[in-house]
Design an enzyme around this catalytic site. Sequence first.
Site, short mmCIF file in Angstrom:
data_model
loop_
_atom_site.label_atom_id
_atom_site.label_comp_id
_atom_site.label_asym_id
_atom_site.label_seq_id
_atom_site.Cartn_x
_atom_site.Cartn_y
_atom_site.Cartn_z
N CYS A 86 2.15 4.84 3.43
CA CYS A 86 2.25 5.94 4.41
C CYS A 86 3.32 5.63 5.47
O CYS A 86 4.49 5.67 5.15
CB CYS A 86 0.88 6.21 5.02
SG CYS A 86 0.81 7.78 5.89
N HIS A 202 -3.09 6.56 0.52
CA HIS A 202 -3.70 5.35 1.09
C HIS A 202 -4.63 4.67 0.09
O HIS A 202 -5.82 4.97 0.07
CB HIS A 202 -4.51 5.73 2.33
CG HIS A 202 -3.69 6.03 3.54
ND1 HIS A 202 -3.31 5.07 4.44
CD2 HIS A 202 -3.16 7.19 3.98
CE1 HIS A 202 -2.59 5.62 5.40
NE2 HIS A 202 -2.48 6.91 5.15
N GLU A 204 -5.94 1.82 0.21
CA GLU A 204 -6.99 1.04 0.88
C GLU A 204 -8.20 1.90 1.22
O GLU A 204 -9.29 1.38 1.45
CB GLU A 204 -6.43 0.33 2.12
CG GLU A 204 -6.23 1.20 3.36
CD GLU A 204 -4.95 2.04 3.34
OE1 GLU A 204 -4.30 2.13 2.28
OE2 GLU A 204 -4.60 2.60 4.41
#
Lengths: 232, 91
Positions: A86, A202, A204
């Site tokens: 990002c 993302h 994660e």
Amino acid sequence: MKLAVIQYPGSNCDYDVIHVLRNLVGIETELVWHRNFNQSEFDAAILPGGFSYGDYLRAGAIAAHSPSLNEVKEMSQEGKVVLGICNGFQILVEAGVLPGALLRNDCLRFVCKWVNLRVCSSRTSATKLIPEGGLLHIPIAHSEGRYVNKNNDLKKLYENDQIVFKYVNEKGEEINSNPNGSLDNIAGICNLDGNIVGLMPHPERASEPSINPYGSDDGLLVFESMLNYINH
Amino acid sequence: MTKACDYVVEVIIENKKLAKDPEGETIYRELVNKSGYDQIQSVRSGKYLRFIVNTKTSKDAKKLVQDLCNDLRIYNPVVHSLQVTARGNSQ
């Protein structure tokens, strides 16, 4: 093996990435302030998401002048692994480590939603364990994620197998699946060698099934791919 | 000897055609056009920066800011165009 998560003023996904790397992937990971980052101490680096320098001027444009980017450029040359997520992707693009530009979403809104990604290349540090054509369910959260490049440079990206992720629908088709107006549905790209990857979604946030609404751990494959790429 | 003085250097950054301009298009379509301003043909949005520069001539001031914009990547030449104008005490 040791990984660095580089923290900029305004990074806000740094601890999420560290949690995934330390506790789910099981790699020694250090949080490093951007001015103190010395690449020779690490096997790989992650530039996390957030709003470095408040996204002033353009997202990533000010952080791109951090001394840490000189270190990242050395890593690029040495074949070391770097992942920009990002805002980290925006910084890599603004620093010229990855080509093109990330502009304001065409809908002019901050878009926060789960998307489907198709892996277009398995040769990269972020996709080594994912077969080409594989689909990942991962969230995005950004205002400036519209990938743009010149026609000639887009052609080069295809020729050099540098397009890593595309936004697709549930069937893996590029139909009604573009959340931000990105050129050719591009969600992530890599450098020529494939060791440096940037993506807007993302991973994660889709690594631990118990804390996301879809029970997805697709993002974990990205981090495990990094580990695998470094080990081989 | 020419003495240095302050000049105002204005920088406008616009999206090139390939990058489109969704903000300008929306302002035009949803606000200007729908409000009946029929003579307005288009609207472009952009970013504006104003520098106060101390140099001997306005030409020097303009050149300094142009170089700065390139050096510091104030704009991304892939997708942006740059307009730089200097005003103040012209020499």
